[in-house]
Design a protein around this motif. Structure first.
Motif, PDB file in Angstrom:
ATOM      1  N   ARG A  25       0.916  -1.100  -0.067  1.00 14.60           N
ATOM      2  CA  ARG A  25      -0.052  -0.039  -0.025  1.00 14.60           C
ATOM      3  C   ARG A  25       0.965   1.098   0.002  1.00 14.60           C
ATOM      4  O   ARG A  25       1.688   1.275   0.751  1.00 14.60           O
ATOM      5  CB  ARG A  25      -1.019  -0.063   1.270  1.00 14.60           C
ATOM      6  CG  ARG A  25      -1.827  -1.064   1.266  1.00 14.60           C
ATOM      7  CD  ARG A  25      -2.818  -0.949   0.390  1.00 14.60           C
ATOM      8  NE  ARG A  25      -3.514  -2.426   0.324  1.00 14.60           N
ATOM      9  CZ  ARG A  25      -4.723  -2.754  -0.276  1.00 14.60           C
ATOM     10  NH1 ARG A  25      -5.541  -1.377  -0.764  1.00 14.60           N
ATOM     11  NH2 ARG A  25      -5.340  -3.672  -0.583  1.00 14.60           N
ATOM     12  N   SER A  28       0.355   7.075   2.725  1.00 13.65           N
ATOM     13  CA  SER A  28      -0.480   8.126   2.672  1.00 13.65           C
ATOM     14  C   SER A  28      -1.200   8.445   4.357  1.00 13.65           C
ATOM     15  O   SER A  28      -0.611   7.492   5.164  1.00 13.65           O
ATOM     16  CB  SER A  28      -1.553   8.023   1.871  1.00 13.65           C
ATOM     17  OG  SER A  28      -2.512   7.119   2.421  1.00 13.65           O
ATOM     18  N   GLU A  29      -1.472   9.699   4.707  1.00 14.24           N
ATOM     19  CA  GLU A  29      -2.047   9.566   5.956  1.00 14.24           C
ATOM     20  C   GLU A  29      -3.084   8.407   6.289  1.00 14.24           C
ATOM     21  O   GLU A  29      -3.090   8.055   7.658  1.00 14.24           O
ATOM     22  CB  GLU A  29      -2.854  10.995   6.224  1.00 14.24           C
ATOM     23  CG  GLU A  29      -1.840  12.149   6.176  1.00 14.24           C
ATOM     24  CD  GLU A  29      -2.642  13.585   6.379  1.00 14.24           C
ATOM     25  OE1 GLU A  29      -3.672  13.493   7.004  1.00 14.24           O
ATOM     26  OE2 GLU A  29      -2.166  14.550   5.843  1.00 14.24           O
ATOM     27  N   HIS A  30      -3.861   8.128   5.445  1.00 14.29           N
ATOM     28  CA  HIS A  30      -4.930   7.300   5.676  1.00 14.29           C
ATOM     29  C   HIS A  30      -4.042   5.814   6.008  1.00 14.29           C
ATOM     30  O   HIS A  30      -4.580   5.113   7.056  1.00 14.29           O
ATOM     31  CB  HIS A  30      -5.607   6.892   4.515  1.00 14.29           C
ATOM     32  CG  HIS A  30      -6.464   5.640   4.429  1.00 14.29           C
ATOM     33  ND1 HIS A  30      -7.710   5.933   5.223  1.00 14.29           N
ATOM     34  CD2 HIS A  30      -6.728   4.605   3.929  1.00 14.29           C
ATOM     35  CE1 HIS A  30      -8.326   4.625   5.085  1.00 14.29           C
ATOM     36  NE2 HIS A  30      -7.696   3.630   4.483  1.00 14.29           N
ATOM     37  N   TRP A  31      -3.237   5.438   5.200  1.00 15.18           N
ATOM     38  CA  TRP A  31      -2.470   4.129   5.506  1.00 15.18           C
ATOM     39  C   TRP A  31      -1.700   4.049   6.610  1.00 15.18           C
ATOM     40  O   TRP A  31      -1.553   3.098   7.324  1.00 15.18           O
ATOM     41  CB  TRP A  31      -2.002   3.632   4.304  1.00 15.18           C
ATOM     42  CG  TRP A  31      -3.033   3.228   3.237  1.00 15.18           C
ATOM     43  CD1 TRP A  31      -2.985   3.763   2.054  1.00 15.18           C
ATOM     44  CD2 TRP A  31      -3.730   2.175   3.275  1.00 15.18           C
ATOM     45  NE1 TRP A  31      -4.085   2.965   1.298  1.00 15.18           N
ATOM     46  CE2 TRP A  31      -4.724   2.120   1.964  1.00 15.18           C
ATOM     47  CE3 TRP A  31      -4.267   1.043   4.177  1.00 15.18           C
ATOM     48  CZ2 TRP A  31      -5.576   1.261   1.719  1.00 15.18           C
ATOM     49  CZ3 TRP A  31      -5.393   0.269   3.905  1.00 15.18           C
ATOM     50  CH2 TRP A  31      -5.958   0.354   2.887  1.00 15.18           C
ATOM     51  N   LYS A  33      -2.215   5.759   9.445  1.00 17.21           N
ATOM     52  CA  LYS A  33      -3.130   5.530  10.534  1.00 17.21           C
ATOM     53  C   LYS A  33      -3.692   4.069  10.745  1.00 17.21           C
ATOM     54  O   LYS A  33      -3.692   3.635  11.800  1.00 17.21           O
ATOM     55  CB  LYS A  33      -4.325   6.407  10.340  1.00 17.21           C
ATOM     56  CG  LYS A  33      -5.317   6.750  11.581  1.00 17.21           C
ATOM     57  CD  LYS A  33      -6.205   7.660  11.429  1.00 17.21           C
ATOM     58  CE  LYS A  33      -7.309   7.727  12.837  1.00 17.21           C
ATOM     59  NZ  LYS A  33      -8.224   8.944  12.409  1.00 17.21           N
ATOM     60  N   ARG A  34      -4.105   3.556   9.711  1.00 18.25           N
ATOM     61  CA  ARG A  34      -4.645   2.320   9.761  1.00 18.25           C
ATOM     62  C   ARG A  34      -3.513   0.887  10.057  1.00 18.25           C
ATOM     63  O   ARG A  34      -3.760   0.152  10.758  1.00 18.25           O
ATOM     64  CB  ARG A  34      -5.111   1.707   8.506  1.00 18.25           C
ATOM     65  CG  ARG A  34      -6.639   2.350   8.460  1.00 18.25           C
ATOM     66  CD  ARG A  34      -7.455   1.888   7.173  1.00 18.25           C
ATOM     67  NE  ARG A  34      -7.964   0.403   7.654  1.00 18.25           N
ATOM     68  CZ  ARG A  34      -8.398  -0.235   6.357  1.00 18.25           C
ATOM     69  NH1 ARG A  34      -8.844   0.170   5.403  1.00 18.25           N
ATOM     70  NH2 ARG A  34      -8.758  -1.221   6.429  1.00 18.25           N
TER      71      ARG A  34
END
Length: 136
Positions: A25, A28-31, A33-34
Motif C-alpha cells: 500500500r 499516505s495519512e490514511h494508510w 493511521k490504519r
C-alpha cells in the motif's frame, strides 16, 4: 486484531494460490493511521455485495519505508464465497443486424490520412507529460 483490505481479482487470486506473499500500500495519512496498529490477521475481499469472495490470511509482519507499507502474509486461514466466482458465466452475445459482415464489393476502401505536420524548428510535444519542447 483483524485488518480488512479490498483487492482486485487478479491479486486476490494470486494470494489465494499462494503466489503473492506481500501486499503493498502506498504511504499516505490514511494508510499510516490504519497500518501503524498491530494486526494478527488480514481479511481480503473482492467485489461488492453479500456474496463477494473473501479470504483470511495470517499476518507475519508489517513494514514501512519512505514510500510504501508492506504487509507480509502467512498461510490462508479461511475463505468463503469462492464458489460463486467459478459458477459465474460470461453473458452470451446475441447476434444483431449490425454484426452482419458486408460483402467485399460493398466495403469502403480505407481512407488515406494526411501526412503528419512537420515543424521547421523541430517542435516536439512530450508524450508522457504534454510539455512542449524544442529540439535544437
Amino acid at each position: 486484531m483483524l485488518l480488512t483490505l479490498s483487492l482486485y481479482k487478479e491479486y486476490f487470486d494470486q494470494i489465494l494460490s499462494g503466489e503473492k506473499k506481500i501486499e503493498y500500500r502506498q504511504r499516505s495519512e490514511h494508510w499510516d493511521k490504519r497500518l501503524s496498529k498491530q494486526y494478527d490477521t488480514v481479511k481480503f475481499i473482492n467485489g461488492y455485495g453479500n456474496d463477494r469472495p473473501w479470504l483470511v490470511c495470517q499476518v507475519t509482519k508489517i513494514e514501512k519505508d519512505n514510500y510504501e507499507w508492506r504487509v507480509h502474509l502467512g498461510e490462508v486461514l479461511d475463505s468463503g464465497n469462492l464458489k460463486s466466482r467459478s459458477t459465474r458465466k460470461p453473458a452470451e452475445k446475441k447476434p444483431t443486424e449490425h454484426t452482419a459482415v458486408k460483402p467485399a464489393e460493398l466495403a469502403k476502401p480505407e481512407e488515406k490520412k494526411p501526412p503528419a505536420k512537420t515543424w521547421p524548428c523541430s517542435y516536439v510535444p512530450c508524450v508522457p507529460c504534454g510539455v512542449r519542447r524544442f529540439n535544437r
